[in-house]
Structures are given as structure tokens and as C-alpha cells.
Design an enzyme around this catalytic site. Structure first.
Site, PDB file in Angstrom:
ATOM      1  N   LYS A 124       0.833  -1.213   0.000  1.00  0.00           N
ATOM      2  CA  LYS A 124       0.000   0.000   0.000  1.00  0.00           C
ATOM      3  C   LYS A 124       0.864   1.259   0.000  1.00  0.00           C
ATOM      4  O   LYS A 124       0.621   2.197  -0.756  1.00  0.00           O
ATOM      5  CB  LYS A 124      -0.914  -0.045   1.234  1.00  0.00           C
ATOM      6  CG  LYS A 124      -1.750   1.175   1.468  1.00  0.00           C
ATOM      7  CD  LYS A 124      -2.826   0.917   2.500  1.00  0.00           C
ATOM      8  CE  LYS A 124      -2.360   0.984   3.940  1.00  0.00           C
ATOM      9  NZ  LYS A 124      -1.960   2.319   4.434  1.00  0.00           N
ATOM     10  N   SER A 125       1.890   1.286   0.848  1.00  0.00           N
ATOM     11  CA  SER A 125       2.716   2.502   0.945  1.00  0.00           C
ATOM     12  C   SER A 125       3.476   2.767  -0.348  1.00  0.00           C
ATOM     13  O   SER A 125       3.558   3.906  -0.802  1.00  0.00           O
ATOM     14  CB  SER A 125       3.722   2.356   2.088  1.00  0.00           C
ATOM     15  OG  SER A 125       3.071   2.325   3.318  1.00  0.00           O
TER      16      SER A 125
ATOM     17  N   SER B 165       5.990   9.691  12.286  1.00  0.00           N
ATOM     18  CA  SER B 165       5.147   9.341  11.137  1.00  0.00           C
ATOM     19  C   SER B 165       5.890   9.432   9.810  1.00  0.00           C
ATOM     20  O   SER B 165       6.402  10.487   9.428  1.00  0.00           O
ATOM     21  CB  SER B 165       3.936  10.284  11.115  1.00  0.00           C
ATOM     22  OG  SER B 165       3.316  10.235   9.858  1.00  0.00           O
TER      23      SER B 165
ATOM     24  N   GLN C 231       4.438   9.219   7.006  1.00  0.00           N
ATOM     25  CA  GLN C 231       3.625  10.030   6.101  1.00  0.00           C
ATOM     26  C   GLN C 231       4.036  11.497   6.195  1.00  0.00           C
ATOM     27  O   GLN C 231       4.118  12.195   5.180  1.00  0.00           O
ATOM     28  CB  GLN C 231       2.146   9.883   6.448  1.00  0.00           C
ATOM     29  CG  GLN C 231       1.624   8.479   6.204  1.00  0.00           C
ATOM     30  CD  GLN C 231       0.201   8.293   6.675  1.00  0.00           C
ATOM     31  OE1 GLN C 231      -0.473   9.244   7.068  1.00  0.00           O
ATOM     32  NE2 GLN C 231      -0.263   7.057   6.648  1.00  0.00           N
TER      33      GLN C 231
ATOM     34  N   ASP D 162       1.575  -1.057  11.843  1.00  0.00           N
ATOM     35  CA  ASP D 162       0.245  -1.492  11.413  1.00  0.00           C
ATOM     36  C   ASP D 162      -0.096  -2.898  11.902  1.00  0.00           C
ATOM     37  O   ASP D 162      -1.224  -3.360  11.726  1.00  0.00           O
ATOM     38  CB  ASP D 162       0.153  -1.433   9.882  1.00  0.00           C
ATOM     39  CG  ASP D 162       0.157   0.010   9.387  1.00  0.00           C
ATOM     40  OD1 ASP D 162      -0.253   0.905  10.144  1.00  0.00           O
ATOM     41  OD2 ASP D 162       0.588   0.235   8.236  1.00  0.00           O
TER      42      ASP D 162
ATOM     43  N   ARG E 116      -6.146   3.052  18.051  1.00  0.00           N
ATOM     44  CA  ARG E 116      -5.897   1.610  17.938  1.00  0.00           C
ATOM     45  C   ARG E 116      -5.406   0.959  19.217  1.00  0.00           C
ATOM     46  O   ARG E 116      -5.433  -0.274  19.303  1.00  0.00           O
ATOM     47  CB  ARG E 116      -4.918   1.321  16.803  1.00  0.00           C
ATOM     48  CG  ARG E 116      -5.636   0.990  15.567  1.00  0.00           C
ATOM     49  CD  ARG E 116      -4.762   0.328  14.531  1.00  0.00           C
ATOM     50  NE  ARG E 116      -5.398   0.559  13.248  1.00  0.00           N
ATOM     51  CZ  ARG E 116      -4.778   0.785  12.121  1.00  0.00           C
ATOM     52  NH1 ARG E 116      -3.463   0.794  12.092  1.00  0.00           N
ATOM     53  NH2 ARG E 116      -5.446   0.989  11.020  1.00  0.00           N
TER      54      ARG E 116
END
Ligand code: S3P
Length: 473
Positions: free
Chosen positions: A40-41, A199, A201, A352, A383
Site C-alpha cells: 500500500k505505501s 510518522s 507520512q 500497522d 488503535r
């Protein structure tokens, strides 16, 4: 080649996952091979490379992840004038389209949406939103970036603050630090910025902005989290320097190639591997062509150090600067001891996989600790809390601390009805544990696995699951 029309449809089927588990997953042949979708990344990053200056007019991703999180970018790309096509798991982006305006998602407090700039909605994907903001802030394309109700609650200042320090003009249209955000003008001041969080991202968004703008930067970061952006840009020829706690870019040239091969996703490989370990099925499970980037392998490494028989074979260089190979899992959890994660770098290598690791830990003797995990509170759900609540529904003893989870192994676990919280990682972890428990487990809202792993049920069936998806509307 058909144009991708279905990408605007809801990506989360309203469905439960129903798992009829056995005390032991049926043994499978001596060696079983299952494949999992593309990473996905890496898919997000390769797709957004189409927006880098000088990108080829046609960019093809082979082996892309086509789950909801990656699809979430496609309408936004169309809103910027790119055309998207799919053929199996090959995704092609072409630059010859006219912008296709996206409908504006109503917001309770924003009434005066800026005129004349594209409105780009990125669904529930924080990676899509953050990396896109970075690209816009690098290319100088003005646009509003927004997301669904969940994403509108997730922090954007991790990324926006350093971009503003580099001279970008980015404004929040509703609440400070939250989407929707208007990117008005690009980064323009070279220099050093400090990231507040680990992060990837955030770091990637800043780096993509700098590289798109050809602006020399030093990005100082507290943790070396997944480094796919650095590897991809280096493979394109950008000169990056890596020092302790910082990544630098010198403002120099690079070339985006016309084709990028996406390796399989190690975070998705973790589910069949966990099913193998929890199921005591014996034999050997192989997951080929997986991205073996060390910043992503924490789930396997932590369990391997605790005694699980896990390894990597056929390792070789892949596209985008990644190493690929086969993950091999043998046997089950006999002799595996409690796990301990107590440094931020290790946590980020399995960020994750925390829900899944917590459930595996519930099957191990002694007390396991998964720490340095504050950032998990800002995922699709909080989470730490949702993992503990889902695990408790099975009877597991999982305590939530400020920065992690303490799991006391050995409590009797039972099938039943468990919440999935519309969070794909929670739902897939629950369904994987359920495979090893006698009786029926219903993972409520488990259809959300489509966010990252559309063929989750098929892959788990291949390793012995009796799993069905039952539509709820
Ligand atoms: C991602 C980074 C991680 C991860 C997410 C994908 C990425 O998020 O949880 O699934 O593609 O960079 P953070 O960077 O916010 O930790």
C-alpha cells in the site's frame, strides 16, 4: 484498457466476516505458497510520482495495491487532470486529461469554499491526504484537500507545520490542524525542519514537497520509520543523504521512470503468517515477492527473536530501491516466548501490525509489552483502545497504557461476536485469530478489510480458514 469508473464507489462493503474456526487449523501440505497484494505505501508513493515535475506522460504501476486506501487517490488525480486506467493489478496514470471536478463534501462549518481551485477528496486515507498535500505544496498547484468524517479528525499539522516553515501557504478551512486544508502557494525557503513525530507520512510529505520544488532541505526526525519515499526518490536519481536523525536533499535533478513494479505488502503477509503460527497446522507457508524493507519487518523480527521459525529466502533487489523475497513460516507457537517492543524504531517497523501482534501475544506464555505506540491513537481509530476492546471480546487480557499495550498471555480465548470498529487492521487481526478458535466468530463490520486487502478472505481460505463475508445491508 478500461477507465477506472468503479473507483468512486464506496470501498467498504457493509459486511461482517464470519469465521468458523477449529481448535487447529487443518494441516496443509508440507509447503504451501500464498500471494498477497502489492504494498500500500509503495503504491501510494509511486502513484503520486505521476505529479512530480518531469514525470512521464504515462506512468504504469505493476502489481499495485488496489484497496480502498490507494483508490482514494484516484478521484483526486482525476481532479488534477490525470486519467487513470486499470487492468488487473496494473494501474496506469496518464497526463493528457482535462480536470474532472469532484463534488464537494458538505462540512458543518465551511460554507465559503474557495472558488476556482480543485476540491480533492481522499476518502479515509491519511497517507493519500498527507502525501498529496506534500506534492501540491511542492508543485505549487493550488487545491483544497479533504477527507471523509474519520480523516477530518486526524492530525495534519505534523506535516503542514514544517511545510509552512519552508514557506508554503497552507490554510485550514475549518478546525486548526484538521482537513479540509487549502494549499495556496508552494514551499520556497530551503533549510532544516524538525518533525514532531515519527510518522513516515509526515516525513514523506515534506520530502516529496522539497523534491517536487527542487528545494534543498534537511528533515530532522525523531524516529527512522518506513523509508519507501527515500528509496524511491534515490532510485529515480535524486541525491539524498541519510544521517543519524535526519534526511537531506540537495535540490538536484531526478528522472521518474515510466514503469514501477510494486512488491507485495509485508503488512498483508503478516495475516497468513499469523494464521500459520496460531493454527499449529505444521508444514511450511511461503509468501513470495514481498517487500523486505527492514523498516517494515518488525512483526516477523520480533516473533523470530521470541522463537518463531520465520525467515526470508530468494532475496533480491526489486524496483524503487526495495529488496524483495519470500517470507517462510514453519510450525506454530510452541516454544515461543512473550514479546517486548520498547523502542520507537522497532514500534515503527510493525506499526500497522500491533492489533495482530497483541492477539498473537495473547497466545504466548507470560506478559508481553508493545510500547512507544502513542501514535496509534491517531490511526483510523484509537488503535490502542480498539485493539484492547476487540481482544477482550475474545477473552484476552490486554491492558491499555498511555503509550502501549500490556498483554497477559494464557487467558482462555473463545469465539463469539467481536467488534471490528470499521478499522481494517482490527477486523483482519480478529478474523485471523478466530481461525484458530473452535466455534463461530462474527467480526462485525469486517468488510472493511477492503481498505488494504481486498482478497483477505480468499488468502486466508488458502491457509485453511472457513471464512465468509455476509452483507449486512
Ligand atoms: C504509512 C505510514 C504509517 C502507516 C500507514 C501507511 C505510509 O502511518 O500506519 O498505514 O504509507 O507512510 P504513519 O506514517 O502516520 O505512522
Amino acid at each position: 484498457m478500461p477507465e477506472v469508473q468503479d473507483f468512486d464507489q464506496p470501498t467498504t462493503l457493509s459486511a461482517d466476516l464470519v469465521v468458523d474456526g477449529g481448535a487447529r487449523t487443518p494441516g496443509h501440505p508440507a509447503a504451501l505458497t500464498v500471494e498477497v497484494p502489492g504494498d500500500k505505501s509503495v503504491s501510494h508513493r509511486a502513484l503520486l510520482a505521476a505529479l512530480l515535475p518531469g514525470a512521464p506522460s504515462r506512468l504504469t504501476l505493476r502489481g499495485a495495491n488496489l484497496g480502498g486506501a490507494v483508490r482514494a487517490l484516484l478521484p483526486a488525480l482525476r481532479g488534477l487532470g490525470l486519467r487513470t486506467h486499470t487492468d488487473g493489478d496494473t494501474l496506469t496514470v496518464e497526463r493528457d486529461g482535462a480536470p474532472v471536478p469532484q463534488p464537494v463534501r458538505p462540512h458543518p462549518t465551511v460554507t465559503d469554499w474557495p472558488e476556482g481551485v480543485p476540491y480533492l477528496e481522499t476518502g479515509g486515507s491519511s497517507a493519500a491526504a498527507r502525501l498529496l498535500i506534500g506534492l501540491l505544496a511542492g508543485t505549487g498547484r493550488s487545491a483544497v484537500v479533504d477527507g471523509d468524517e474519520t480523516l477530518r479528525h486526524r492530525p495534519m499539522d505534523w506535516l503542514v507545520t514544517p511545510l509552512v516553515q519552508l514557506g508554503a501557504d497552507i490554510r485550514y478551512l475549518a478546525e486548526p490542524g484538521r482537513l479540509p486544508a487549502l494549499v495556496r502557494t508552494p514551499v520556497r525557503r530551503p533549510g532544516a525542519v524538525d518533525l514532531a513525530v515519527g510518522s513516515a507520512q509526515a516525513r514523506s510529505g515534506v520530502l516529496l514537497a522539497a523534491v517536487a520544488a527542487r528545494l534543498a532541505v534537511e528533515i530532522r526526525h525523531p524516529v527512522r520509520s518506513r523509508d519507501h519515499t527515500e528509496r524511491m526518490l534515490s532510485a529515480f536519481g535524486a541525491r539524498l543523504t541519510e544521517g543519524p536523525g535526519a534526511v537531506g536533499y540537495d535540490g538536484g535533478a531526478y528522472t521518474v521512470p515510466p514503469v514501477v513494479d510494486i512488491p507485495a505488502d509485508p503488512s498483508l503477509a503478516a495475516y497468513p503468517v499469523a494464521a500459520q503460527l496460531l493454527g499449529h497446522g505444521g508444514g511450511e507457508l511461503r509468501v513470495p515477492d514481498v517487500c523486505l524493507n527492514p523498516t517494515r519487518l518488525g512483526f516477523f523480527e520480533v516473533l523470530r527473536r521470541a522463537g518463531a521459525d520465520l525467515g526470508y529466502e530468494d532475496t533480491r533487489p526489486g524496483s524503487s530501491g526495495e529488496t524483495v523475497g519470500t517470507i517462510v513460516a514453519r510450525g506454530g507457537l510452541d516454544g515461543v516466548t512473550a514479546v517486548r517492543v520498547d523502542d520507537p524504531a522497532t514500534l515503527h517497523t510493525l506499526i500497522d501490525e500491533v492489533p495482530l501482534l497483541a492477539l498473537v501475544a495473547a497466545r504466548l506464555p507470560g506478559t508481553s509489552w508493545i510500547g512507544c505506540a502513542e501514535e496509534l491513537r491517531f490511526k483510523e481509530t484509537d488503535r490502542l483502545t480498539t485493539t484492547a476492546r476487540m481482544a477482550s471480546a475474545f477473552g484476552a487480557r490486554v491492558e491499555v497504557a498511555d503509550d502501549g499495550l500490556r498483554v497477559t498471555g494464557g487467558a482462555p480465548l473463545a469465539a463469539g461476536e467481536v467488534p471490528g470498529f470499521e478499522d481494517h487492521r482490527i477486523a483482519m487481526a480478529a478474523a485471523t485469530l478466530a481461525m484458530s478458535l473452535p466455534g463461530r466468530t462474527t467480526v462485525l463490520g469486517g468488510g472493511c478489510h477492503r481498505t488494504s486487502f481486498p482478497d483477505f478472505a480468499e488468502v486466508q481460505r488458502a491457509v485453511g480458514a472457513d471464512i465468509t463475508e455476509v452483507a449486512t445491508v
